[in-house]
Design a protein around this motif. Sequence first.
Motif, PDB file in Angstrom:
ATOM      1  N   GLY A 186      32.905  32.523  41.312  1.00  0.00           N
ATOM      2  CA  GLY A 186      32.381  33.850  41.000  1.00  0.00           C
ATOM      3  C   GLY A 186      30.943  34.011  41.428  1.00  0.00           C
ATOM      4  N   GLU A 219      38.429  38.040  36.684  1.00  0.00           N
ATOM      5  CA  GLU A 219      38.699  39.456  36.423  1.00  0.00           C
ATOM      6  C   GLU A 219      37.662  40.037  35.471  1.00  0.00           C
ATOM      7  N   GLU A 258      34.468  40.607  37.510  1.00  0.00           N
ATOM      8  CA  GLU A 258      34.553  41.832  38.301  1.00  0.00           C
ATOM      9  C   GLU A 258      34.271  43.060  37.429  1.00  0.00           C
ATOM     10  N   MET A 306      30.685  42.158  45.774  1.00  0.00           N
ATOM     11  CA  MET A 306      31.399  40.913  45.519  1.00  0.00           C
ATOM     12  C   MET A 306      32.387  40.653  46.651  1.00  0.00           C
ATOM     13  N   LYS A 358      35.619  39.106  48.674  1.00  0.00           N
ATOM     14  CA  LYS A 358      37.017  38.907  48.333  1.00  0.00           C
ATOM     15  C   LYS A 358      37.226  37.455  47.907  1.00  0.00           C
TER      16      LYS A 358
END
Length: 320
Positions: free
Chosen positions: A182, A212, A215, A227, A229
């Motif tokens: 991340g 998730e 995000e 961000m 992929k």
Amino acid sequence: MISVLCFLPALWKTYSGSHLVSFSSTRKHTRLLSAGIRTCRRSQRIHTEVLKAVVVPDVEVSSLLYGAAISISLTLGLSTLVVAQIRKTRKKASFLSEHEKRVIAITKSVYGDSASTDLHDYLNRKGLAQEATLKELGTAKNREMTYGELDLAFFVRLVRSANPLPGESFLDIGSGSARLVGCAALLCPDAATVRGVEILQALNDEAIMRMEKLEAAVLKEQPQLAMAKWKLECRDYREVSIEDVSLVWCYATTWEGRGPYLRELSEFLGNHLPVGSRVIVVDKRLAVTGDSFSFELIKTITAPNRDTGKSVGYVYRKIA
């Protein structure tokens, strides 16, 4: 010596302040150091007056001058140490760009700060890894499955030293809860892909959930951040295609190897990575040469580590 004793409180205040306050407060440190120097000068004047009052005829002037010289030298030496410490700690505190600080802050908001005294989230992830190792691999004593997390600032420094370029791909081998995946996706938003590979299914499921959340946190709290992929896979790293990977990360402190060298990992990466790719490993090293490959060490960075006391990051480039 009177001047040295008088200077110590100002020295302690400046030194301790250099660890406890923001280093953007340059004026505050300057005022503290100036106060210490003024205190020192006042004490020198007092010292002179005391000497005038108590000196007796049989005391040699050379002895007094010698004592005064030692006192002044010690004072100047302490002042130099203070300035050096302030400069050193300011440099450590200011090496992160504003973008990097925002990336670290938003990552910590989802994963917690494993480098702080609040270890709740970190210990939960560590416990999950231990349970998954026992359930999925049949043993809790597999040393290679030891879960650990690095300070994010250390990770940022290492990634930056590898000079990632737009359009390149990043791979974290042993990605765990995807904390660094991340961080890398936010740190390198122009990357083609940021991938993580983890052998434990329970940990990989946790990683997907955390990514998730990250995000969602970015959209809500830091919408200016882009961000890259990302993709997480649950499999053995030796089953992963890496022919298009430009930057590999592996936190390999507990991995088995011959002494400090990760020979099996080195063979896999050396035989499949394209020339020019960079590899970052922590605490263990790559074997730089093999039958058909060669790596060169381009950077070494040392930093504190909560789990081991200290860690060393090695940045390599594949040259053949």
